[in-house]
Design a protein around this motif. Structure first.
Motif, PDB file in Angstrom:
ATOM      1  N   UNK A  70       7.289 -19.430  19.399  1.00  0.00           N
ATOM      2  CA  UNK A  70       6.975 -18.112  18.828  1.00  0.00           C
ATOM      3  C   UNK A  70       6.198 -17.285  19.849  1.00  0.00           C
ATOM      4  N   UNK A  71       5.203 -17.903  20.488  1.00  0.00           N
ATOM      5  CA  UNK A  71       4.419 -17.200  21.510  1.00  0.00           C
ATOM      6  C   UNK A  71       5.339 -16.686  22.617  1.00  0.00           C
TER       7      UNK A  71
ATOM      8  N   UNK B 229       2.732  -3.632  13.837  1.00  0.00           N
ATOM      9  CA  UNK B 229       1.595  -4.129  14.615  1.00  0.00           C
ATOM     10  C   UNK B 229       1.337  -5.635  14.508  1.00  0.00           C
ATOM     11  N   UNK B 230       1.616  -6.237  13.361  1.00  0.00           N
ATOM     12  CA  UNK B 230       1.318  -7.665  13.210  1.00  0.00           C
ATOM     13  C   UNK B 230       2.273  -8.569  14.005  1.00  0.00           C
ATOM     14  N   UNK B 231       3.261  -7.988  14.683  1.00  0.00           N
ATOM     15  CA  UNK B 231       4.118  -8.744  15.598  1.00  0.00           C
ATOM     16  C   UNK B 231       3.542  -8.739  17.023  1.00  0.00           C
ATOM     17  N   UNK B 232       2.575  -7.886  17.275  1.00  0.00           N
ATOM     18  CA  UNK B 232       2.037  -7.696  18.618  1.00  0.00           C
ATOM     19  C   UNK B 232       0.883  -8.650  18.909  1.00  0.00           C
ATOM     20  N   UNK B 233       0.674  -8.899  20.186  1.00  0.00           N
ATOM     21  CA  UNK B 233      -0.460  -9.701  20.669  1.00  0.00           C
ATOM     22  C   UNK B 233      -0.484 -11.108  20.096  1.00  0.00           C
ATOM     23  N   UNK B 234       0.670 -11.742  20.017  1.00  0.00           N
ATOM     24  CA  UNK B 234       0.778 -13.146  19.623  1.00  0.00           C
ATOM     25  C   UNK B 234       0.765 -13.941  20.937  1.00  0.00           C
ATOM     26  N   UNK B 235      -0.431 -14.318  21.378  1.00  0.00           N
ATOM     27  CA  UNK B 235      -0.604 -14.905  22.707  1.00  0.00           C
ATOM     28  C   UNK B 235      -0.986 -16.378  22.708  1.00  0.00           C
TER      29      UNK B 235
ATOM     30  N   UNK C  46       7.879 -13.756  21.226  1.00  0.00           N
ATOM     31  CA  UNK C  46       7.337 -12.459  20.830  1.00  0.00           C
ATOM     32  C   UNK C  46       6.679 -11.744  22.018  1.00  0.00           C
ATOM     33  N   UNK C  47       7.470 -11.517  23.044  1.00  0.00           N
ATOM     34  CA  UNK C  47       6.984 -10.811  24.229  1.00  0.00           C
ATOM     35  C   UNK C  47       6.774  -9.332  23.895  1.00  0.00           C
ATOM     36  N   UNK C  48       6.064  -8.651  24.768  1.00  0.00           N
ATOM     37  CA  UNK C  48       5.779  -7.228  24.516  1.00  0.00           C
ATOM     38  C   UNK C  48       7.064  -6.401  24.414  1.00  0.00           C
ATOM     39  N   UNK C  49       8.091  -6.738  25.179  1.00  0.00           N
ATOM     40  CA  UNK C  49       9.362  -6.005  25.097  1.00  0.00           C
ATOM     41  C   UNK C  49      10.049  -6.245  23.760  1.00  0.00           C
ATOM     42  N   UNK C  50      10.030  -7.483  23.283  1.00  0.00           N
ATOM     43  CA  UNK C  50      10.705  -7.830  22.030  1.00  0.00           C
ATOM     44  C   UNK C  50      10.033  -7.141  20.841  1.00  0.00           C
TER      45      UNK C  50
ATOM     46  N   UNK D 256       0.154 -17.460  16.713  1.00  0.00           N
ATOM     47  CA  UNK D 256       1.507 -17.712  16.206  1.00  0.00           C
ATOM     48  C   UNK D 256       1.464 -18.319  14.813  1.00  0.00           C
ATOM     49  N   UNK D 257       0.509 -19.175  14.556  1.00  0.00           N
ATOM     50  CA  UNK D 257       0.397 -19.792  13.238  1.00  0.00           C
ATOM     51  C   UNK D 257       0.045 -18.753  12.178  1.00  0.00           C
ATOM     52  N   UNK D 258      -0.865 -17.840  12.501  1.00  0.00           N
ATOM     53  CA  UNK D 258      -1.213 -16.758  11.565  1.00  0.00           C
ATOM     54  C   UNK D 258       0.016 -15.901  11.292  1.00  0.00           C
ATOM     55  N   UNK D 259       0.741 -15.546  12.359  1.00  0.00           N
ATOM     56  CA  UNK D 259       1.956 -14.742  12.215  1.00  0.00           C
ATOM     57  C   UNK D 259       2.985 -15.477  11.357  1.00  0.00           C
ATOM     58  N   UNK D 260       3.190 -16.771  11.636  1.00  0.00           N
ATOM     59  CA  UNK D 260       4.169 -17.565  10.895  1.00  0.00           C
ATOM     60  C   UNK D 260       3.811 -17.631   9.411  1.00  0.00           C
ATOM     61  N   UNK D 261       2.555 -17.863   9.090  1.00  0.00           N
ATOM     62  CA  UNK D 261       2.145 -17.926   7.683  1.00  0.00           C
ATOM     63  C   UNK D 261       2.391 -16.585   6.991  1.00  0.00           C
ATOM     64  N   UNK D 262       2.145 -15.510   7.697  1.00  0.00           N
ATOM     65  CA  UNK D 262       2.411 -14.189   7.119  1.00  0.00           C
ATOM     66  C   UNK D 262       3.904 -14.009   6.869  1.00  0.00           C
TER      67      UNK D 262
END
Length: 181
Positions: free
Chosen positions: A39-40, A53-59, A43-47, A64-70
């Motif tokens: 996932x990290x 916004x909640x797709x951004x800054x997954x570093x 979810x690059x900046x281009x993608x 990634x776990x927070x994003x995945x749970x959402x």
């Protein structure tokens, strides 16, 4: 909230792709750790440039776990893989607004852009939804600046609909009325 039972069996293949429910990736800590790492990377900046916004800054894997749970709480999530490969090259998100309509989101790794994978993915999804009669209509929202996604949705038969949002164009695909892609 999504009816998890309806889409539990969502799985399909195309000429080059395999798409399946993410549940199989959440069965062990090792697999889940690999998933978070992918996932990290995915979810690059281009993608994510045209995504919320909640797709951004997954570093990190923690991000990634927070994003995945959402994503799991808001939608039905499927992984997209190249046939015969284990690494994930994209995601499909489906969330029901009612029994007949689902909202669609999708993304592909930048390395898979402009090679026909998006069309192949959406045509396969449309066929799967039609064959299983899961929904009558799919709706996808696209940032007005995302020309590639707008062209992709139009190419596979989605039609732009009037909306109030100046930043997003919504496209619909009526599975009962439109011919097979």
């Amino acid at each position: 909230m999504i009816n998890r039972l309806k889409f539990k069996s969502l799985i399909f293949t195309t000429t080059r792709l395999e798409v399946a429910n993410i549940d199989s990736y959440l069965t062990s800590e090792l697999v889940e750790s690999t998933l978070l790492s992918e996932i990290v990377n995915l979810l690059s900046s281009s993608v994510v440039e045209s995504l919320p916004p909640y797709f951004h800054d997954i570093n990190t894997e923690s991000d990634a776990e927070v994003w995945l749970m959402r994503m799991l709480s808001e939608s039905h999530l499927c992984v997209v893989k190249h046939k015969g490969c284990d690494s994930i090259i994209g995601f499909v998100f489906l969330s029901e607004s009612d029994a007949a309509t689902a909202h669609l989101g999708y993304l592909l790794a930048e390395s898979h852009w402009y090679q026909g994978y998006g069309s192949e993915l959406l045509i396969g999804l449309l066929q799967c939804c039609r064959d299983n009669q899961w929904v009558e209509k799919l709706i996808g929202g696209v940032d007005v600046k995302n020309e590639a996604s707008k062209k992709l949705l139009q190419k596979v038969g989605f039609v732009a609909v009037e909306g109030n949002n100046q930043n997003v164009i919504f496209y619909e695909y009526n599975l009962c009325e439109q011919p097979h892609p």
